[in-house]
Motif scaffolding. Structure first.
Motif, PDB file in Angstrom:
ATOM      1  N   GLU A 250      59.745  -2.681  11.228  1.00 44.73           N
ATOM      2  CA  GLU A 250      59.448  -2.438  12.655  1.00 44.73           C
ATOM      3  C   GLU A 250      59.251  -3.755  13.394  1.00 44.73           C
ATOM      4  OE1 GLU A 250      57.211   1.483  13.421  1.00 44.73           O
ATOM      5  OE2 GLU A 250      56.418   0.790  11.482  1.00 44.73           O
ATOM      6  N   MET A 251      59.968  -4.775  12.940  1.00 39.40           N
ATOM      7  CA  MET A 251      59.993  -6.111  13.535  1.00 39.40           C
ATOM      8  C   MET A 251      58.644  -6.841  13.422  1.00 39.40           C
ATOM      9  SD  MET A 251      63.061  -6.615  14.236  1.00 39.40           S
ATOM     10  CE  MET A 251      62.862  -8.220  15.023  1.00 39.40           C
ATOM     11  N   ARG A 252      57.803  -6.395  12.495  1.00 41.94           N
ATOM     12  CA  ARG A 252      56.565  -7.115  12.205  1.00 41.94           C
ATOM     13  C   ARG A 252      56.780  -8.061  11.028  1.00 41.94           C
ATOM     14  NH1 ARG A 252      52.235  -2.605  11.296  1.00 41.94           N
ATOM     15  NH2 ARG A 252      54.021  -1.680  10.205  1.00 41.94           N
ATOM     16  N   LEU A 253      55.961  -9.101  10.956  1.00 38.96           N
ATOM     17  CA  LEU A 253      56.101 -10.111   9.908  1.00 38.96           C
ATOM     18  C   LEU A 253      55.407  -9.641   8.637  1.00 38.96           C
ATOM     19  CD1 LEU A 253      55.321 -13.332  11.986  1.00 38.96           C
ATOM     20  CD2 LEU A 253      57.572 -12.462  11.315  1.00 38.96           C
ATOM     21  N   VAL A 254      56.180  -9.522   7.577  1.00 38.44           N
ATOM     22  CA  VAL A 254      55.649  -9.163   6.259  1.00 38.44           C
ATOM     23  C   VAL A 254      55.653 -10.417   5.393  1.00 38.44           C
ATOM     24  CG1 VAL A 254      56.188  -7.910   4.130  1.00 38.44           C
ATOM     25  CG2 VAL A 254      56.203  -6.717   6.332  1.00 38.44           C
ATOM     26  N   THR A 255      54.529 -10.683   4.749  1.00 39.46           N
ATOM     27  CA  THR A 255      54.370 -11.946   4.035  1.00 39.46           C
ATOM     28  C   THR A 255      54.210 -11.773   2.527  1.00 39.46           C
ATOM     29  OG1 THR A 255      51.980 -11.819   4.439  1.00 39.46           O
ATOM     30  CG2 THR A 255      53.318 -13.050   6.038  1.00 39.46           C
ATOM     31  N   GLY A 256      54.229 -10.532   2.034  1.00 40.26           N
ATOM     32  CA  GLY A 256      54.044 -10.379   0.599  1.00 40.26           C
ATOM     33  C   GLY A 256      54.432  -9.003   0.089  1.00 40.26           C
ATOM     34  N   HIS A 257      54.792  -8.943  -1.187  1.00 33.23           N
ATOM     35  CA  HIS A 257      54.966  -7.680  -1.891  1.00 33.23           C
ATOM     36  C   HIS A 257      54.870  -7.941  -3.386  1.00 33.23           C
ATOM     37  CE1 HIS A 257      59.075  -8.636  -3.245  1.00 33.23           C
ATOM     38  NE2 HIS A 257      59.400  -8.949  -2.014  1.00 33.23           N
ATOM     39  N   LYS A 258      54.651  -6.892  -4.150  1.00 36.72           N
ATOM     40  CA  LYS A 258      54.541  -7.021  -5.601  1.00 36.72           C
ATOM     41  C   LYS A 258      55.901  -7.324  -6.219  1.00 36.72           C
ATOM     42  CE  LYS A 258      50.697  -3.726  -5.881  1.00 36.72           C
ATOM     43  NZ  LYS A 258      50.231  -2.413  -6.398  1.00 36.72           N
ATOM     44  N   GLY A 259      55.862  -7.951  -7.386  1.00 37.43           N
ATOM     45  CA  GLY A 259      57.053  -8.080  -8.199  1.00 37.43           C
ATOM     46  C   GLY A 259      57.220  -6.837  -9.051  1.00 37.43           C
ATOM     47  N   LYS A 260      58.394  -6.666  -9.618  1.00 38.00           N
ATOM     48  CA  LYS A 260      58.664  -5.475 -10.422  1.00 38.00           C
ATOM     49  C   LYS A 260      59.539  -5.823 -11.618  1.00 38.00           C
ATOM     50  CE  LYS A 260      61.211  -1.101 -10.384  1.00 38.00           C
ATOM     51  NZ  LYS A 260      62.022  -0.158  -9.587  1.00 38.00           N
ATOM     52  N   ALA A 261      59.184  -5.256 -12.771  1.00 38.00           N
ATOM     53  CA  ALA A 261      60.029  -5.314 -13.960  1.00 38.00           C
ATOM     54  C   ALA A 261      60.172  -3.898 -14.496  1.00 38.00           C
ATOM     55  CB  ALA A 261      59.423  -6.224 -15.022  1.00 38.00           C
ATOM     56  N   SER A 262      61.386  -3.518 -14.845  1.00 37.69           N
ATOM     57  CA  SER A 262      61.619  -2.185 -15.402  1.00 37.69           C
ATOM     58  C   SER A 262      62.113  -2.314 -16.834  1.00 37.69           C
ATOM     59  CB  SER A 262      62.630  -1.414 -14.549  1.00 37.69           C
ATOM     60  OG  SER A 262      63.867  -2.102 -14.470  1.00 37.69           O
ATOM     61  N   TYR A 263      61.831  -1.280 -17.632  1.00 37.07           N
ATOM     62  CA  TYR A 263      62.090  -1.350 -19.065  1.00 37.07           C
ATOM     63  C   TYR A 263      62.695  -0.039 -19.571  1.00 37.07           C
ATOM     64  CZ  TYR A 263      58.616  -5.041 -18.449  1.00 37.07           C
ATOM     65  OH  TYR A 263      57.937  -6.140 -18.001  1.00 37.07           O
ATOM     66  N   ARG A 264      63.536  -0.166 -20.571  1.00 38.28           N
ATOM     67  CA  ARG A 264      64.004   0.988 -21.340  1.00 38.28           C
ATOM     68  C   ARG A 264      63.429   0.868 -22.741  1.00 38.28           C
ATOM     69  NH1 ARG A 264      68.966   0.355 -20.687  1.00 38.28           N
ATOM     70  NH2 ARG A 264      69.444  -0.737 -22.629  1.00 38.28           N
ATOM     71  N   VAL A 265      62.707   1.905 -23.163  1.00 40.03           N
ATOM     72  CA  VAL A 265      62.050   1.910 -24.473  1.00 40.03           C
ATOM     73  C   VAL A 265      62.768   2.937 -25.353  1.00 40.03           C
ATOM     74  CG1 VAL A 265      59.879   2.208 -25.707  1.00 40.03           C
ATOM     75  CG2 VAL A 265      59.863   1.338 -23.348  1.00 40.03           C
ATOM     76  N   GLU A 266      63.428   2.466 -26.392  1.00 40.26           N
ATOM     77  CA  GLU A 266      64.155   3.339 -27.322  1.00 40.26           C
ATOM     78  C   GLU A 266      63.309   3.530 -28.584  1.00 40.26           C
ATOM     79  OE1 GLU A 266      66.959   4.759 -26.655  1.00 40.26           O
ATOM     80  OE2 GLU A 266      68.054   3.539 -25.198  1.00 40.26           O
ATOM     81  N   CYS A 267      62.957   4.794 -28.854  1.00 39.87           N
ATOM     82  CA  CYS A 267      62.151   5.118 -30.028  1.00 39.87           C
ATOM     83  C   CYS A 267      63.044   5.770 -31.088  1.00 39.87           C
ATOM     84  CB  CYS A 267      61.013   6.071 -29.651  1.00 39.87           C
ATOM     85  SG  CYS A 267      59.871   5.380 -28.429  1.00 39.87           S
ATOM     86  N   TYR A 268      62.999   5.238 -32.313  1.00 47.02           N
ATOM     87  CA  TYR A 268      63.831   5.730 -33.403  1.00 47.02           C
ATOM     88  C   TYR A 268      62.937   6.333 -34.480  1.00 47.02           C
ATOM     89  CZ  TYR A 268      67.262   2.753 -31.092  1.00 47.02           C
ATOM     90  OH  TYR A 268      68.087   2.167 -30.164  1.00 47.02           O
TER      91      TYR A 268
ATOM     92  N   ARG B  27      41.337  -8.685  -9.550  1.00 45.45           N
ATOM     93  CA  ARG B  27      40.678  -8.755  -8.240  1.00 45.45           C
ATOM     94  C   ARG B  27      41.533  -7.989  -7.240  1.00 45.45           C
ATOM     95  NH1 ARG B  27      39.217 -14.343  -4.971  1.00 45.45           N
ATOM     96  NH2 ARG B  27      38.298 -13.347  -3.121  1.00 45.45           N
ATOM     97  N   PRO B  28      40.970  -6.988  -6.552  1.00 41.08           N
ATOM     98  CA  PRO B  28      41.771  -6.192  -5.609  1.00 41.08           C
ATOM     99  C   PRO B  28      42.418  -7.077  -4.546  1.00 41.08           C
ATOM    100  CG  PRO B  28      39.640  -5.159  -5.992  1.00 41.08           C
ATOM    101  CD  PRO B  28      39.577  -6.527  -6.613  1.00 41.08           C
ATOM    102  N   SER B  29      43.684  -6.771  -4.255  1.00 38.83           N
ATOM    103  CA  SER B  29      44.425  -7.526  -3.249  1.00 38.83           C
ATOM    104  C   SER B  29      44.555  -6.672  -1.998  1.00 38.83           C
ATOM    105  CB  SER B  29      45.808  -7.893  -3.787  1.00 38.83           C
ATOM    106  OG  SER B  29      46.490  -8.740  -2.896  1.00 38.83           O
ATOM    107  N   PRO B  30      43.891  -7.031  -0.903  1.00 37.21           N
ATOM    108  CA  PRO B  30      43.916  -6.190   0.303  1.00 37.21           C
ATOM    109  C   PRO B  30      45.312  -6.119   0.909  1.00 37.21           C
ATOM    110  CG  PRO B  30      42.868  -8.313   0.755  1.00 37.21           C
ATOM    111  CD  PRO B  30      43.086  -8.247  -0.717  1.00 37.21           C
ATOM    112  N   GLY B  31      45.578  -4.997   1.566  1.00 39.25           N
ATOM    113  CA  GLY B  31      46.850  -4.800   2.247  1.00 39.25           C
ATOM    114  C   GLY B  31      47.784  -3.873   1.512  1.00 39.25           C
ATOM    115  N   TYR B  32      47.567  -3.679   0.206  1.00 36.31           N
ATOM    116  CA  TYR B  32      48.409  -2.782  -0.583  1.00 36.31           C
ATOM    117  C   TYR B  32      47.770  -1.396  -0.673  1.00 36.31           C
ATOM    118  CZ  TYR B  32      50.949  -6.915  -2.227  1.00 36.31           C
ATOM    119  OH  TYR B  32      51.704  -8.065  -2.304  1.00 36.31           O
ATOM    120  N   ALA B  33      48.603  -0.366  -0.723  1.00 36.36           N
ATOM    121  CA  ALA B  33      48.090   0.989  -0.916  1.00 36.36           C
ATOM    122  C   ALA B  33      47.358   1.088  -2.251  1.00 36.36           C
ATOM    123  CB  ALA B  33      49.233   2.004  -0.855  1.00 36.36           C
TER     124      ALA B  33
END
Length: 403
Positions: A175-193, A231-237
């Motif tokens: 909405e044309m506001r300045l966003v200065t941060g977001h979390k990083g993300k890693a996704s994984y596939r776990v194969e169980c044998y 430590r809680p990071s304000p601004g995130y849900a």
């Protein structure tokens, strides 16, 4: 096309948005390079220096473009060309035909993020033939919706082709506001044998689904530890890092112990905490679980394999007074702080450029049926880029003190 903007610039934005939406650049498609072709044609007609980057995965290509002086400096605009599928969604109009009505432009990708790309193309057209003291630059990536795979391929070519910038603006919908941060993300596939057999003998056999369930237990335990330790990071849900199990599959019949199970999960981490420690803890616990199963059942042919399937870094831009001042003068609509969705901004920030996220539309409209961007948001973005070009004509941003 019905519905046009109130200025020549608005009309150009809608013209480009109509053409971009008409390209079904769904990230699961086998080939969506036609949208890259369109953008390259437009940019070359402005006199921009274009550098096309073909993906190692067939049917994908990105672009770097630059107008004005060659080399480093100036401002880099950043957008992605791919969109999510429309399968199973109930649209009231063709998702791949732009439909402007009631002050909105409907179509897949209108908000995420072809609206911004259309504004960027119009800005390059408006700049054509003008003298710039600092360069206007653009990166258009692919496979962002697959986990920011395209930008990771492209970034090694950025500095050798158009050079780093003094500032990067990622045009995701804010909405044309300045966003200065977001979390990083890693996704994984776990194969169980495990080991197959009759369910009457279930306690004596290593069930792959039971192992997968134990992995989910590990995710939940680490999640609880993060919630209490970070430590809680304000601004995130959710103000701490999160772990999530999204897909679980396995087994072929109720009366058979499943030999194999697959779990897909993700870790979203606060940028200030990084990925390494939490990922190492997760992998160590899963490895210990596999060892216990091998020992309990005295079988070396069972185990668990973990593959990281995608990753993008978080963003934590320190918004200096100079940087905030400059962007607000251009027309940004205030400061929003961090957001809960991910972008390519973290990758770009790792190159050493100050990066902010600011673009037309609302993230709530992204990935939805009847996705739209408000026409006044497009006008606001277009006006901001016009002022950006004016700034570049006189020397570019003075970001003394920016990170």
């Amino acid at each position: 096309m019905t519905g046009t903007g109130s200025t020549p610039s608005d009309a150009a934005v809608l013209r480009h948005l109509e053409a971009l939406v008409a390209q079904p650049s769904v990230f699961t498609a086998s080939d969506y390079t036609a949208i890259t072709d369109y953008c390259e044609t437009v940019l070359r007609q402005t006199g921009a220096r274009c550098h096309r980057i073909a993906s190692a995965r067939p049917g994908r290509a990105g672009l770097f473009a630059s107008l004005g002086p060659e080399g480093p400096g100036g401002v880099l605009l950043s957008g992605h060309l791919d969109v999510v599928p429309v399968d199973g969604e109930l649209w009231t109009s063709d998702p791949f035909t732009l439909s402007p009505r009631d002050g909105r432009a409907y179509g897949r990708g209108a908000a995420d993020m072809k609206g911004f790309v259309a504004c960027a193309l119009a800005a390059f057209e408006a700049t054509a033939g003008n003298t710039l003291a600092a360069p206007l630059k653009l990166v258009l990536s692919f496979d962002e919706e697959a986990g920011c795979l395209g930008i990771a391929e492209m970034l090694p070519h950025l500095n050798p082709s158009i050079g780093l910038a003094d500032l990067c603006i990622v045009g995701e919908p804010t909405e044309m506001r300045l966003v200065t941060g977001h979390k990083g993300k890693a996704s994984y596939r776990v194969e169980c044998y495990g080991g197959s057999g009759h369910s009457a003998l279930a306690p004596t056999l290593p069930s792959a689904l039971h192992m997968a369930a134990d992995v989910i237990g590990i995710l939940r335990r680490i999640q609880a530890e993060l919630a209490s330790a970070e430590r809680p990071s304000p601004g995130y849900a959710v103000p701490h890092s999160t772990l999530h199990a999204g897909v679980l599959s396995g087994g072929v019949a109720l009366n058979m112990v499943p030999e194999r199970a697959t779990l897909e999960c993700e870790l979203r981490y606060l940028p200030q905490n990084g990925l390494d420690e939490t990922e190492r803890c997760l992998l160590d616990e899963i490895a210990a679980l596999a060892d216990r199963n091998r020992a309990d059942f005295s079988r070396e042919d069972i185990g668990i394999e973990v593959t990281r399937t995608s990753h993008y870094p978080g963003l934590g831009t320190g918004l200096s007074v100079a940087l905030q001042d400059y962007l607000l003068r251009l027309g940004a609509d205030g400061v929003a702080g961090p957001v809960d969705f991910g972008t390519e901004a973290g990758y770009l920030a790792e190159l050493g450029m100050p990066v902010v996220i600011c673009g037309p539309g609302r993230i709530a409209q992204a990935h939805q049926p009847d996705e739209f961007v408000a026409l006044d948001q497009l006008s606001q973005c277009s006006a901001m880029l016009d002022r950006l070009v004016d700034s570049l004509a006189t020397g570019g941003p003075d970001l003394c003190g920016a990170p």
